[in-house]
Design an enzyme around this catalytic site. Structure first.
Site: not given
Length: 346
Positions: A237, A275, A277
């Protein structure tokens, strides 16, 4: 294992001659250039695995303290496999009402509780006539840190805020960044700033994403030119906090926050499935709003500062050994500098 957290490595890439983009950096090349203070609490311990002990801790907490509150704010999500508490309030009201806290995934609740305690300590109306929804962002540091135990304590939230300073503050494997990995190497906390049309944009990232082969430094495909470590999937992340002294509306701040994703892409991110973001932006100054095409220089500043903030995080981070003897290596400085010279990036 080591006796305690290692010191960040330096000097910073900019001091070695690297220039990302055409804009100048602010005086400290950090988010402190817009009046934001940063405080860390690093939790580093080596104990037996639960239930005999608390396990290996390579984790912590980072607090970003704006010069005043509340402030206009906006947020954007590139890939949503993560958490930022308070994000709905930011979207609805366009306001940031608390410091921004960064930590590990399983510590979000503990940090949230500590942030409430701190708010009650500092304002007698909180919990009586007013309420707060603390802003807490997370990345997963479970590769190096035992996530079965919540290692951060509630009282450490106040310690991070009370100890927050302007520049210099530590980057790399410190605070929330202690157990993070980025683009195949040790990651963590990084910051940078840019000046555009008389305004400054500062960025701080919690960088914990990508794989080794993806790493790009100033356009040089460093990840493909260095031996990388493909020991685990390319997921993680990144929380990016963008702050500016330009007077912007919440809508414009959302647009500014979104540009952090372009800065991550320059370093090699493709925002993998697993992930998260997540980006937010706030303005430290009110006044006649900058809008329309006047935003373009600020967009460029946010992209450049995000790119450099990620590189600063990786550059500062040393080798860290964590649970089960796993080691995340610090980026090899000499080899990278040689590649940058060969490609005329320095």
């Amino acid at each position: 294992m080591s006796d305690g957290p290692p010191d960040p490595r330096g000097p910073r890439l900019r001091e070695l001659g690297l220039r990302i983009g055409e804009l100048d950096a602010g005086p400290s090349d950090s988010i402190a250039d817009v009046g934001v203070r940063v405080g860390h609490v690093t939790v580093w311990r080596d104990e037996p695995d639960p239930p005999d002990g608390r396990g290996v801790a390579r984790t912590g907490l980072t607090a970003l303290v704006p010069p005043e509150l509340p402030l206009p704010a906006g947020m954007a999500v590139l890939n949503g496999a993560g958490e930022l508490t308070g994000s709905h309030e930011i979207r609805e009201w366009g306001l940031l009402e608390t410091p921004v806290y960064l930590t590990s995934t399983h510590a979000v609740g503990r940090v949230y509780d500590g942030a409430i305690e701190l708010a009650v300590r500092d304002d007698p109306l909180v919990g009586v006539e007013e309420f707060v929804i603390p802003v807490v962002g997370e990345c997963d540091d479970g590769w190096l840190s035992d996530a079965r135990t919540v290692h951060v304590e509630r009282g450490e939230v106040a310690s991070a805020v009370d100890g927050a300073t302007g520049w210099p503050f530590a980057e790399g494997a410190v605070g929330a960044g202690t157990g993070m990995s980025c683009l195949g190497w040790k990651g963590g906390i990084g910051s940078a700033s840019r000046v555009a049309d008389g305004h400054t944009v500062g960025v701080l990232v919690l960088a914990n994403f990508g794989s080794a082969r993806q790493l790009v430094v100033a356009g040089v495909p460093v990840g493909r030119l260095l031996p990388g470590d493909a020991h685990r999937p390319a997921a993680g992340s990144c929380i990016a906090v963008v702050a500016t002294d330009a007077p912007l509306s919440p809508g414009s701040l959302e647009r500014l926050a979104r540009r952090a994703g372009l800065g991550l892409a320059r370093t090699g991110s493709v925002a993998h499935h697993g992930s998260g973001e997540i980006f937010m932006a706030f303005a430290t100054r009110r006044g006649a709003e900058v809008a329309g095409r006047q935003l373009d220089p600020l967009f460029a500043a946010a992209v450049d500062a995000t790119e450099e903030a990620v590189l600063n995080a990786i550059w500062a981070a040393p080798d860290v050994e964590g649970r089960e003897g796993r080691v995340e290596r610090g980026l090899p400085h000499d080899a990278v500098l040689e590649l940058l010279r060969e490609h005329r990036a320095l």
